[in-house]
Structures are given as C-alpha cells and as structure tokens.
Design a protein around this motif. Structure first.
Motif, PDB file in Angstrom:
ATOM      1  N   GLY A  74       3.444   6.307  -4.182  1.00  0.00           N
ATOM      2  CA  GLY A  74       4.794   5.811  -3.967  1.00  0.00           C
ATOM      3  C   GLY A  74       4.984   5.193  -2.591  1.00  0.00           C
ATOM      4  O   GLY A  74       6.094   4.864  -2.204  1.00  0.00           O
ATOM      5  N   CYS A 116       0.228   2.792  -4.688  1.00  0.00           N
ATOM      6  CA  CYS A 116       1.250   2.817  -5.741  1.00  0.00           C
ATOM      7  C   CYS A 116       1.349   4.217  -6.349  1.00  0.00           C
ATOM      8  O   CYS A 116       2.433   4.674  -6.705  1.00  0.00           O
ATOM      9  N   SER A 132       7.443   5.069  -9.907  1.00  0.00           N
ATOM     10  CA  SER A 132       7.867   3.722  -9.532  1.00  0.00           C
ATOM     11  C   SER A 132       9.380   3.531  -9.590  1.00  0.00           C
ATOM     12  O   SER A 132       9.891   2.558  -9.077  1.00  0.00           O
ATOM     13  N   ARG A 177       5.783   0.078  -3.657  1.00  0.00           N
ATOM     14  CA  ARG A 177       6.496  -0.060  -4.923  1.00  0.00           C
ATOM     15  C   ARG A 177       5.903  -1.213  -5.712  1.00  0.00           C
ATOM     16  O   ARG A 177       5.699  -2.292  -5.172  1.00  0.00           O
TER      17      ARG A 177
END
Lengths: 335, 226
Positions: free
Chosen positions: A53, A50, A70, A56
């Motif tokens: 990236g 996360c 995000s 998501r």
C-alpha cells in the motif's frame, strides 16, 4: 491469500508516461512461498510496493487476506500494514536501537503493552536464533544476523503475509542458504504466506513453491516451480536451470531437452543421446536438485538434417525436446 | 608568574566584576540555548518534512520558510542585534541587560540550528523511513522514533556548535549593553586599557567554549551506536 486483478501502475514523467505494471493478474495461495523474478525494471519493486500500500495502483485491485488494500484510506491502511511483514534487501534496522528494541518497534506502533512486548520480542529472537544477542546494536552484527533481526521484526505482529524484497542479495552464499532455510522453516512452522522478490535463480530454486516471471510489467510465465522448470524452452526453465555456456566453435543444429529424474533417470537420458550415434553429442548439460527431484537440461548438438529424428527419439525416451535455432542464446540466463 | 598571580588577585575589576559577568554570560547563553532548542528543532524538522522528498512535501511552504531562514542567516549578527532592539523592547520591556540579549541571540541562532537539524535528519537512510511506514507508523512516530532518534548524535553535535556560536555572539551583544564577559572585556579591558581584564575575560570565554565542546562530543559519542 493474495489476489491481484488487472493491476496497472503508470508513472507520469516529463518524457511521457512510464508503465511500470501493465495488467498483472496473480494469485498466491495461503502457506506457499511465491517467487517473483525478472530483470531490474521489470516491475518487481513496484509490485511489492503495491502489496504494502506504499504505492496506489493506477487501476486494478490488490487483495491481501480478504482486505482490498488498493481501496483503503490512509488510516485504515496503517492498520492493514501491520498484518503484512516486510523484509528488505538492506534490512533497514534503526542503528540507535538494540536489536530487541528494533524487534519491539512494530509492537510499539501496534500499541502492544510493554511487558507483553518484552515476552514477544524474546520469543521472536529465539525463533531466528538470536536469543542471546538481545542487547546488541545492529552495528555489532554480521549481515546475516542483521537480516535475521529483520525477519524477526517482520514477524512481530504475527502477519499472515511476509514480503521479502531481495532478502539475500547483499549476503554471501552460505549466509543466503541459512536465511532461505529460516524462511522455509518459518513457513512450515507458522503457515505464513511468503512472497520473495529476487533476481537470483538460486533463491527461487531453494525456497519457492511457485514462481512468476515479470517482463516489462507483465506476467510472462507463472506456475508451480516443478512445472515451469520442466517446460522446455520456457524462459523460467532457462533461467532457473541454466546450462554452462556452449564452447565457441562451429555448430550444426541444437536440440534442447528437459527432464525430471522422477520420470527419466539421468543415466537413461544420457543413454538416449548416446544411442543416436557418434555424430550427435551433448554440447552442454546440467542437473539441478529442485523440490525433491532433480531437473536436467541438455543441449544436444546434431547434424542439421537429423534434427527431426533427434527430437523424435528423445521424445520417445521420455525427454521433452525442442529444436532451437543456433543463433539463440540457449545457454544464457533469462531472468 | 608570581607577578601575574598578584595582578589577578589584586585587580579590582577582576575581583568585583568578573564573577558577575561570567554568571550573566552563562545566563544569557543558557536561556538562549533553551529557546533555540525548543524552536529550532521543530523548525529544522519542518524544513526537512516540507522538502520534495520529505514526509509532507509542500513546495510553496518550503520555499517561503527557506527564504525566511536564509534571510535571517544572511544578516550579520551585529546588524540583526541592533535591528531587533524595538522587538526586544516590546517583549522584554528593555533593551539592556542579559535578559534582553536573549531575543537577538535566539533570533540569530535559531535559523542556523534549524539548518543543522535539517541536514542531520536528511542523512537518515530513506530505507529506515520506508520500513517504519510499512510497519504502519504514523507521521509523528516516524519523526520522533526514526528521524530524530537516528539523527540524534548529529543533532547533538549541531547543538554544540550552536551553543559555541551563542557564546561568541554573547560577547558581541555585550558591546551593545547586554553585560556579561564581552561587555567586561570591551569596557574595562579595551576602552580603559586594562590588558589583564581583557585577557582574563578571553580566557574565561575560551574555557567555556572548551567545556561545551567536550561535553557535547561526549554526549554525541554516547548516543552513537553506528
């Protein structure tokens, strides 16, 4: 530097939804080394995915260096990724490229001109102590040298954040110490923020300023290293300052105590136990150097009836005691 | 030995037809190999990319493309070569000669090479692709600099196998009017029963195959740094 708010990640699977991250709130300060520990399946890998990236979040936000990762569209995300360096457990160098060309890769992607690339690559290889191996191929390097190249590559675009996913899990003890020394050194020299995901207590003890324990996708404990390890009975103190397993045999009652040598010298800690008399003894103990001080953990074996008195007197001596039920695995690692 | 040398230097078919037939074989194999490379490489990458764990997964496109490739591969080559004669006429204007042979040769080996490329690229460690992604690479950059480059030794080996298959197929299309060494061996060697022509043609084909294999292995070795 890194700000996670209400981060949730749910994967759909044929047997129903799997919650990998269940509402993570986390703040990582600029220039610190932050360890994230937990058993496999606790959500560590999802968390780091996360942060890059690559994954998501289902809900919640990920902010890195003021940019909300995000929310970004794929093309913007590519640019944002160049501001984050990542070091992998299996290094993932390109076998067809020399180590200089491997380090140059992120610069090519970022559109840096050829002659600037060459200068920057030479500088980076010097930084990690491999200036003389520029023309070698990854297959010609040892595991530790490969990870140094991995670190040089991660730093190529001068990122503000270095993410390390189990960076030393495939390395031996001595090489692990060298790599961690390098990470700490780079943090001091470059002021970079480092997030280290690991299952090895030694990595956290050697390199981290702050540490977070994940379990089932939730934050169980988080804080400065010195604080979390001296919190008696906490999972991180048990994990990071493990005492040897207790010998088998009949137990009466156990009292666990934690102390830091800046408040209680080791000799006084043991003297406090000795003063309790012949029927109270140290069943297991350890003293670990941690961030400039040493942190001790004792497991004291006492007659069941004397437990309140033992707790009282150890507290008076400046230790932080806690009576533990005899059935627990007080000596086992948690993380 | 002396008799064989005299036979080779005096046989009129060998003197007059063999050099020409060898050149024709080289031409049809060379041009077909080029077409196979130009079409087969992207096709192999596309097959890999469309797979469920590829860069751009697409279940429907993957199934359709896979079916077309499998169908072309399932046809025996000689059937394919005859079946595409109308297509050859439309493209080349004739179904005879080495130029015409390029059409069935390419069609027959493109799916084969594409599958070899797909397999080679699938063997590139997923961690390398993930690392490239994290460094902000675009999909074309990952395809070229990571997947193709890392799989290049295996792709070169696959291309070598493909060119050798082309040499074999070129002898088959010789039988249906393409010329070359296959035509020479069948018409003069087999049908007119001249064993010298038959075996000499075979020896030249064996030499071609050997040279291709040796060159292919050497190139693959040079590219492999694992």
């Amino acid at each position: 530097m890194i700000e996670l708010t209400g981060l949730r990640k749910v994967y759909a699977s044929p047997d129903g939804d799997v919650v990998a991250l269940d509402g993570i709130d986390l703040h990582v300060e600029r220039g610190t080394v932050h360890g994230i520990v937990g058993r496999s399946g606790a959500g560590k890998s999802t968390l780091i995915r996360c942060l890059t990236g690559l994954e998501r979040p289902t809900s919640g936000t990920v902010r890195v260096d003021g940019v909300t990762i995000s929310d970004l569209a794929e093309s913007k995300l590519r640019a944002a990724r160049r501001r984050t360096g990542m070091v992998f457990q299996h290094v993932n160098l390109l076998d067809s490229r020399t180590i200089a060309a491997n380090v140059a890769y992120p610069l090519e992607v970022a559109g840096v001109r050829r002659h600037e690339r060459a200068d920057r690559v030479a500088e980076l290889l010097d930084l990690v102590g491999l200036g003389d191996r520029a023309g070698a191929y990854p297959a010609q390097l040892s595991g530790g040298q490969k990870q140094r190249v991995g670190i040089a590559r991660a730093l190529a675009t001068e990122p503000g954040v270095l993410l390390c996913d189990e960076p030393t899990s495939a390395l031996d003890g001595e090489t692990t110490r060298q790599i961690l020394g390098l990470v700490r050194d780079l943090r001091d020299r470059l002021g970079i923020t480092v997030v280290v995901i690991t299952h090895e207590p030694a990595v956290v003890r050697d390199v981290c300023d702050h540490v977070t324990l994940l379990e089932h996708g939730r934050v169980v404990q988080t804080g400065a290293l010195a604080q979390v390890v001296t919190a008696v009975g906490s999972p991180l103190s048990r994990a990071l300052v493990p005492v040897p397993d207790l010998p088998p045999g009949d137990r009466r009652a156990l009292v666990e105590a934690v102390f830091s040598t800046d408040a209680v010298p080791t000799s006084l800690a043991f003297a406090a136990v000795a003063a309790l008399g012949d029927d109270v003894e140290v069943a297991s103990a350890t003293v670990e150097p941690l961030g400039g001080v040493r942190v001790g953990r004792l497991i004291v074996d006492a007659p069941t009836g004397r437990v309140p008195e033992v707790v009282e007197r150890l507290r008076a001596a400046g230790l932080d005691p806690l009576a533990v039920p005899t059935t627990t695995d007080a000596g086992q690692e948690v993380a | 030995m002396g008799d064989l040398w005299i036979e080779l230097t005096t046989n009129r078919v060998i003197q007059q037809k063999l050099p020409e037939a060898t050149v024709e074989t080289l031409q049809m194999v060379g041009l077909s190999a080029l077409v196979v490379l130009v079409v087969g490489l992207p096709l192999g990458l596309l097959l890999r990319s469309l797979a469920s764990d590829g860069l751009t997964p697409n279940r429907t496109a993957s199934a359709v493309l896979g079916f077309v490739v499998n169908t072309l591969r399932a046809l025996p080559f000689i059937i394919l070569a005859v079946a595409v004669i109308p297509v050859t006429r439309a493209i080349v204007g004739t179904s005879l000669g080495w130029e015409a042979a390029v059409v069935p040769l390419s069609l027959g080996t493109i799916p084969f090479f594409a599958r070899l490329v797909e397999t080679a690229v699938r063997d590139v460690a997923p961690g390398k692709v993930e690392a490239a992604r994290v460094m902000g690479s675009t999909t074309p950059k990952i395809l070229g600099a990571v997947l193709v480059r890392e799989a290049l030794p295996a792709i070169v080996s696959g291309f070598t196998v493909t060119v050798i298959a082309l040499i074999g197929y070129s002898a088959m299309v010789g039988a249906i009017g393409a010329g070359g060494l296959g035509f020479l061996a069948i018409t003069y060697g087999f049908q007119r029963f001249d064993p010298t022509v038959l075996y000499t043609s075979v020896v030249v084909i064996v030499v071609l195959v050997t040279v291709v294999q040796l060159v292919g292995d050497a190139v693959a070795r040079r590219l492999d740094h694992r």
